[in-house]
Design an enzyme around this catalytic site. Structure first.
Site, mmCIF file in Angstrom:
data_model
loop_
_atom_site.group_PDB
_atom_site.id
_atom_site.type_symbol
_atom_site.label_atom_id
_atom_site.label_comp_id
_atom_site.label_asym_id
_atom_site.label_seq_id
_atom_site.Cartn_x
_atom_site.Cartn_y
_atom_site.Cartn_z
ATOM 1 N N CYS A 113 -2.684 4.346 -5.373
ATOM 2 C CA CYS A 113 -2.287 3.938 -4.015
ATOM 3 C C CYS A 113 -1.583 5.044 -3.240
ATOM 4 O O CYS A 113 -1.403 4.927 -2.028
ATOM 5 C CB CYS A 113 -1.407 2.696 -4.079
ATOM 6 S SG CYS A 113 -2.268 1.288 -4.782
ATOM 7 N N HIS A 252 2.924 2.252 2.394
ATOM 8 C CA HIS A 252 1.796 1.643 1.686
ATOM 9 C C HIS A 252 1.946 0.121 1.745
ATOM 10 O O HIS A 252 3.009 -0.426 1.457
ATOM 11 C CB HIS A 252 1.791 2.135 0.235
ATOM 12 C CG HIS A 252 0.836 1.401 -0.632
ATOM 13 N ND1 HIS A 252 -0.467 1.144 -0.260
ATOM 14 C CD2 HIS A 252 0.973 0.850 -1.869
ATOM 15 C CE1 HIS A 252 -1.071 0.480 -1.220
ATOM 16 N NE2 HIS A 252 -0.221 0.281 -2.215
ATOM 17 N N ASN A 282 -3.521 -5.333 -0.409
ATOM 18 C CA ASN A 282 -3.275 -3.955 -0.860
ATOM 19 C C ASN A 282 -4.616 -3.229 -0.974
ATOM 20 O O ASN A 282 -5.398 -3.496 -1.882
ATOM 21 C CB ASN A 282 -2.564 -4.010 -2.221
ATOM 22 C CG ASN A 282 -2.288 -2.628 -2.790
ATOM 23 O OD1 ASN A 282 -2.818 -1.630 -2.323
ATOM 24 N ND2 ASN A 282 -1.462 -2.583 -3.815
#
Ligand code: ACO
Length: 334
Positions: A113, A252, A282
């Site tokens: 990520c 994020h 996500n």
């Protein structure tokens, strides 16, 4: 004269299929109420049959190039952050390069990520060292391909997407400070154990849970709420700024509760912490450029604004970039 890297184009792409919390209620023992309360996520996008990370990347890249007003042939390096490449090799960046008709070098970066911030770091370094003039930086993932949709602990969290920026060399600073970090001692907290050289997927292991995302959610949460503030402060210090100078923190997009905790720890008002996690989930390496593109196209960042892009993820990895935004609002260009 020092050469700096500046963002001259931004674009993103979300696959069409929407998977809502109500859809998930029919698949696993969960509820919209649990998912919204614990994560803030209401829906996420999922790749279609035959659609892969390279397809999402190409759409996002085309939009970023159009926004920058340059042709694909003017790019001299492609760096793509992903942990869900189309294949183990060739690099997804090479597939994108070919589909866009480019001939420049292209490679992938895997920092899960944090992949976009790591890819951005590579692009900025190439420009600042004089080895590249225009770099296409992409963050893209189709992690739903690696999710066990019978595991309620992970399947409610992830979605697919891609985002891209075009960096250009110039005398005026754009990316002012960028820091990265890694801690392999946390590798076991978030991983897809099988499918690589350590545990190749064999026919008898096809249904094995080890080929899907496995996560210690509580430990990752604890890591995230430390890593995001620390990386933000480090990148701000590297560029001679403080939290008060930020127009936007663009973290994020993993979980709204993580973002709420980060706001408190950094002492930054929630109005300046970007979130659209409710509609994306996500999206891993895609999340930061998707967020940036949403901010930009909705006219919420203006030329001169200072923004911080902050990622964290498997590895463990983390990274932050402090950027002086130099593009006018889209409406001001017309
Ligand atoms: N629906 C209903 N109940 C659930 C679900 C679900 N989808 N998932 C878990 N539960 C249950 C658990 O079984 C547990 O039940 P029990 O108390 O009977 O044992 C209960 O809910 C609480 O579980 P916790 O894991 O303690 O829940 P928590 O509040 O910690 O939330 C979550 C879990 C959302 C995963 C949280 O820990 C989190 O967000 N962690 C960070 C995850 C993250 O950011 N990952 C991405 C990293 S980036 C990258 O590189 C991929």
């Amino acid at each position: 004269m020092t050469t700096h890297a500046r963002i001259i184009g931004v674009g993103s792409y979300l696959p069409e299929r929407i998977l809502t919390n109500t859809d998930l209620e029919a698949m696993v023992d969960t509820s919209d109420e649990w998912i919204v309360t614990r994560t803030g996520i209401r829906e996420r996008r999922v790749v279609a049959e035959g659609e892969a990370t390279s397809h999402l990347s190409v759409r996002a890249a085309e939009r970023a190039l159009a926004d920058a007003g340059i042709a694909a042939s003017e790019i001299d390096l492609v760096v793509l952050g992903t942990s869900s490449p189309d294949m183990i090799f060739p690099a997804t960046a090479c597939l994108v390069q070919e589909k866009l008709g480019m001939t420049c070098p292209a490679y992938d970066v895997n920092a899960a990520c944090s992949g976009f911030v790591f890819a951005l770091h590579a692009g900025v370094a190439a420009i600042e060292s004089g080895r590249a003039t225009r770099v296409l930086v992409i963050g893209a993932d189709a992690l739903t391909r690696h999710i066990d949709f019978t595991d309620r602990a992970t399947c409610v969290l992830f979605g697919d997407g891609a985002g891209a920026v075009v960096l250009e060399a110039g005398g005026e600073p754009g990316v002012l400070g960028i820091v990265l970090g890694s801690d392999g001692s946390g590798a076991g907290l978030l991983r897809i154990p099988a499918g690589g050289s350590a545990r190749p997927v064999v026919p008898e292991g096809v249904g094995d849970a080890s080929r899907y995302v496995q996560m210690n959610g509580n430990e990752v949460f604890r890591f995230a709420v430390k890593a995001i503030p620390a990386a933000t402060l480090e990148a701000l210090a590297a560029s001679g700024h403080t939290v008060d100078d930020l127009a936007w923190l663009v973290p994020h997009q993993a979980n709204q509760r993580i973002l709420n905790t980060v706001e408190q720890r950094l002492g930054i008002p929630s109005e300046r912490v970007f979130s659209h996690v409710a509609t994306t989930g996500n999206t891993s390496a895609a999340s930061i450029p998707l967020a940036l593109d949403d901010l930009y196209t909705s006219g919420r960042i203006a030329s001169g604004d200072l923004i911080a892009l902050v990622g964290f993820g498997a590895g463990l990895t983390w990274g932050a970039a402090v950027v002086r935004w130099t593009k006018p609002r889209p409406t001001e260009e017309n």
